[in-house]
Motif scaffolding. Sequence first.
Motif, PDB file in Angstrom:
ATOM      1  N   LEU A 132       1.008  -1.338   0.139  1.00 59.86           N
ATOM      2  CA  LEU A 132      -0.063   0.060  -0.041  1.00 59.86           C
ATOM      3  C   LEU A 132       0.770   1.251  -0.121  1.00 59.86           C
ATOM      4  N   PRO A 133       0.947   1.998  -1.242  1.00 61.29           N
ATOM      5  CA  PRO A 133       2.157   3.087  -1.162  1.00 61.29           C
ATOM      6  C   PRO A 133       1.774   4.151  -0.038  1.00 61.29           C
ATOM      7  N   ASP A 134       0.786   4.356   0.593  1.00 59.06           N
ATOM      8  CA  ASP A 134       0.594   5.159   1.871  1.00 59.06           C
ATOM      9  C   ASP A 134       1.657   4.960   2.764  1.00 59.06           C
ATOM     10  N   ASP A 135       1.680   3.651   3.147  1.00 51.63           N
ATOM     11  CA  ASP A 135       2.736   2.971   4.146  1.00 51.63           C
ATOM     12  C   ASP A 135       4.192   3.095   3.530  1.00 51.63           C
ATOM     13  N   GLU A 245      -5.481 -22.673   5.096  1.00 55.99           N
ATOM     14  CA  GLU A 245      -3.698 -22.375   5.240  1.00 55.99           C
ATOM     15  C   GLU A 245      -3.580 -21.388   6.262  1.00 55.99           C
ATOM     16  N   LYS A 246      -2.407 -21.864   6.749  1.00 50.33           N
ATOM     17  CA  LYS A 246      -1.633 -21.022   7.856  1.00 50.33           C
ATOM     18  C   LYS A 246      -1.191 -19.318   7.183  1.00 50.33           C
ATOM     19  N   VAL A 247      -1.337 -18.600   8.099  1.00 46.46           N
ATOM     20  CA  VAL A 247      -1.096 -17.294   7.663  1.00 46.46           C
ATOM     21  C   VAL A 247      -0.239 -16.842   9.023  1.00 46.46           C
ATOM     22  N   TYR A 248       0.743 -15.875   8.748  1.00 46.79           N
ATOM     23  CA  TYR A 248       1.671 -15.432   9.832  1.00 46.79           C
ATOM     24  C   TYR A 248       1.585 -13.789   9.717  1.00 46.79           C
ATOM     25  N   GLY A 249       1.769 -13.269  10.851  1.00 50.50           N
ATOM     26  CA  GLY A 249       1.980 -11.885  11.120  1.00 50.50           C
ATOM     27  C   GLY A 249       3.504 -11.688  11.039  1.00 50.50           C
ATOM     28  N   PHE A 250       4.062 -10.577  10.752  1.00 54.89           N
ATOM     29  CA  PHE A 250       5.485 -10.356  10.850  1.00 54.89           C
ATOM     30  C   PHE A 250       5.799  -8.959  11.517  1.00 54.89           C
ATOM     31  N   HIS A 251       6.538  -8.883  12.651  1.00 55.86           N
ATOM     32  CA  HIS A 251       6.979  -7.622  13.225  1.00 55.86           C
ATOM     33  C   HIS A 251       8.317  -7.349  12.514  1.00 55.86           C
ATOM     34  N   TYR A 252       8.149  -6.422  11.531  1.00 54.10           N
ATOM     35  CA  TYR A 252       9.407  -6.253  10.839  1.00 54.10           C
ATOM     36  C   TYR A 252      10.232  -5.146  11.511  1.00 54.10           C
ATOM     37  N   GLU A 253      11.342  -5.108  11.173  1.00 56.32           N
ATOM     38  CA  GLU A 253      12.388  -4.039  11.884  1.00 56.32           C
ATOM     39  C   GLU A 253      12.442  -2.947  11.104  1.00 56.32           C
ATOM     40  N   GLY A 254      12.042  -1.932  11.668  1.00 49.91           N
ATOM     41  CA  GLY A 254      12.067  -0.549  10.800  1.00 49.91           C
ATOM     42  C   GLY A 254      11.085   0.348  11.446  1.00 49.91           C
ATOM     43  N   LYS A 255      10.982   1.563  10.679  1.00 51.59           N
ATOM     44  CA  LYS A 255       9.912   2.511  11.197  1.00 51.59           C
ATOM     45  C   LYS A 255       8.849   3.026  10.086  1.00 51.59           C
ATOM     46  N   ARG A 256       7.728   2.753  10.427  1.00 55.19           N
ATOM     47  CA  ARG A 256       6.787   3.115   9.247  1.00 55.19           C
ATOM     48  C   ARG A 256       6.068   4.527   9.498  1.00 55.19           C
ATOM     49  N   HIS A 257       5.985   4.981   8.272  1.00 59.30           N
ATOM     50  CA  HIS A 257       5.292   6.413   8.252  1.00 59.30           C
ATOM     51  C   HIS A 257       3.869   6.223   7.644  1.00 59.30           C
ATOM     52  N   ASP A 258       2.486   6.751   8.281  1.00 60.62           N
ATOM     53  CA  ASP A 258       1.665   6.750   7.560  1.00 60.62           C
ATOM     54  C   ASP A 258       1.581   8.037   6.791  1.00 60.62           C
ATOM     55  N   ALA A 259       1.953   7.942   5.713  1.00 60.92           N
ATOM     56  CA  ALA A 259       2.311   9.168   4.353  1.00 60.92           C
ATOM     57  C   ALA A 259       0.931   9.243   3.655  1.00 60.92           C
ATOM     58  N   GLY A 260      -0.098   8.674   4.206  1.00 58.29           N
ATOM     59  CA  GLY A 260      -1.646   8.971   3.808  1.00 58.29           C
ATOM     60  C   GLY A 260      -2.220  10.033   4.488  1.00 58.29           C
ATOM     61  N   ASP A 261      -1.571  10.369   5.538  1.00 56.10           N
ATOM     62  CA  ASP A 261      -2.253  11.321   6.628  1.00 56.10           C
ATOM     63  C   ASP A 261      -1.165  12.698   6.782  1.00 56.10           C
ATOM     64  N   LYS A 262      -1.914  13.717   6.855  1.00 56.04           N
ATOM     65  CA  LYS A 262      -0.979  14.912   6.448  1.00 56.04           C
ATOM     66  C   LYS A 262      -0.091  14.834   7.936  1.00 56.04           C
ATOM     67  N   LEU A 263      -0.393  14.703   8.885  1.00 58.15           N
ATOM     68  CA  LEU A 263       0.595  14.864  10.033  1.00 58.15           C
ATOM     69  C   LEU A 263       1.994  13.552   9.676  1.00 58.15           C
ATOM     70  N   GLY A 264       1.525  12.444   9.510  1.00 56.75           N
ATOM     71  CA  GLY A 264       2.493  11.612   8.993  1.00 56.75           C
ATOM     72  C   GLY A 264       3.338  11.891   8.006  1.00 56.75           C
ATOM     73  N   PHE A 265       2.727  12.492   7.025  1.00 55.58           N
ATOM     74  CA  PHE A 265       3.497  13.045   5.589  1.00 55.58           C
ATOM     75  C   PHE A 265       4.459  13.859   6.078  1.00 55.58           C
ATOM     76  N   LEU A 266       4.036  14.770   7.135  1.00 49.69           N
ATOM     77  CA  LEU A 266       4.736  15.976   7.434  1.00 49.69           C
ATOM     78  C   LEU A 266       6.185  15.505   8.371  1.00 49.69           C
ATOM     79  N   LYS A 267       5.823  14.398   9.151  1.00 51.74           N
ATOM     80  CA  LYS A 267       6.962  13.707   9.858  1.00 51.74           C
ATOM     81  C   LYS A 267       7.967  12.839   8.902  1.00 51.74           C
ATOM     82  N   ALA A 268       7.537  12.492   8.222  1.00 48.87           N
ATOM     83  CA  ALA A 268       8.354  11.459   7.086  1.00 48.87           C
ATOM     84  C   ALA A 268       9.045  12.573   6.453  1.00 48.87           C
TER      85      ALA A 268
END
Length: 292
Positions: A132-135, A245-268
Motif C-alpha cells: 500500500l503506497p501510503d505506508d 492455510e496458515k497465515v503469519y503476522g510479521f513484526h518487521y524491523e524498521g519505522k513506518r510512516h503513515d504518509a497518507g495522513d497529513k501529520l504522518g506525511f510531514l513527519k516523514a
Amino acid sequence: MAYPKLRKAVFPAAGLGTRFLPATKSIPKEMLCLVDKPLIQYGVEEAVAAGCTEIIIVTGRDKGAMEDHFDSSPELEAALAAKNKQSLLDVVRSVSKLAKTVYTRQAEPLGLGHAVLMAKDIVGDEPFCVLLPDDIVDARVPCLKQMVEAFYETQSSILASEVIEGPAISAYGVLDCTPMPQNPRLLAVKGMVEKPKFEEAPSQNAIIGRYILTPRIFAMIESIKPGASGELQLTDAIKALLQHEKVYGFHYEGKRHDAGDKLGFLKATVEFALKRDDLGPPFREWLKNLPV
Ligand code: G1P
C-alpha cells in the motif's frame, strides 16, 4: 511442494486521496513527494529490492501521472543530455528501468480486496506481494525483503504488523495472534478484524500495508461479502484463507510512516530530509533556529 519464487508486486492505487484535498484534485496521492521522490516510487523500489521484477499498479481515473512517471521520457532525457546533466539523466532513466510495470483499472472504489482482485489474471497462480503506497517503511533491510525471507521459510501468507497502542488501533486491520517461540518476529494468526472498535480489538497487532499472499486469496476475495465501510475488505478474505492455510503476522524491523495522513506525511518529510547528505546539514541548522 514449495511455491515458486516471488516475482510480482501489486500496488492498489485507485483511491481518491480525499485526505489530501485539494492537492489530490488533479495529482494522484501516490505521486505526492517525500522530499523529491513520489510515494509510489518508494514502494516500487522496496519491491524491486525484495526481488520482484513485475510491478502491477491498480489505478483508476485521473492517475495517468503514475504511468508517465515509470515510463521513459525522451524529451526530458534529450534536454538533459544536451546540457550534459549526466547525474540527473541517470536519475530520470533509472526510474523507467526499475521493473516491468503493468497497469490495470479498478472502475469502482469497492474496497482493498476488490482492488487486489483486479490483478488476478495478471498475477495468475503464484504467490505475490501487495504494497500500500501510503505506508512508507524506513528500514535498514527493506521491509518486504525481510518478509520474503519469512515467506520462503513458512511457505505461507505473511502480513506485516506493528504494535499500535490505544484507540488508534481502530484505523487498522487487527490480528488475533500468538508469537511463535522459535522466531519472535513471527505471529501465528488465528483470526483478524478490520477496523474494530478499541474495546473489541483482539490485540495491539495492527496489519501494515505490506502483504505476501498465496494465490488462493483470489478465490477467497470472490467468496466474501462487503464488510467494514460496505467494502470488500482484504482482511476478510485473509480471514477466510485461514480456513485453508496458515497465515503469519510479521513484526518487521524498521519505522513506518503513515504518509497518507497529513501529520504522518510531514513527519516523514522531515525525517527523510534530515537523512539526506545534501539537505540534512543545512536543514538541521535551519530547524534549530525555528521558534518551536
Ligand atoms: C488498509 C487495510 C487495513 C490495514 C491498513 C494499513 O486500511 O484495510 O487492514 O491495517 O490498510 O495501512 P486503509 O488504511 O486503507 O483504511
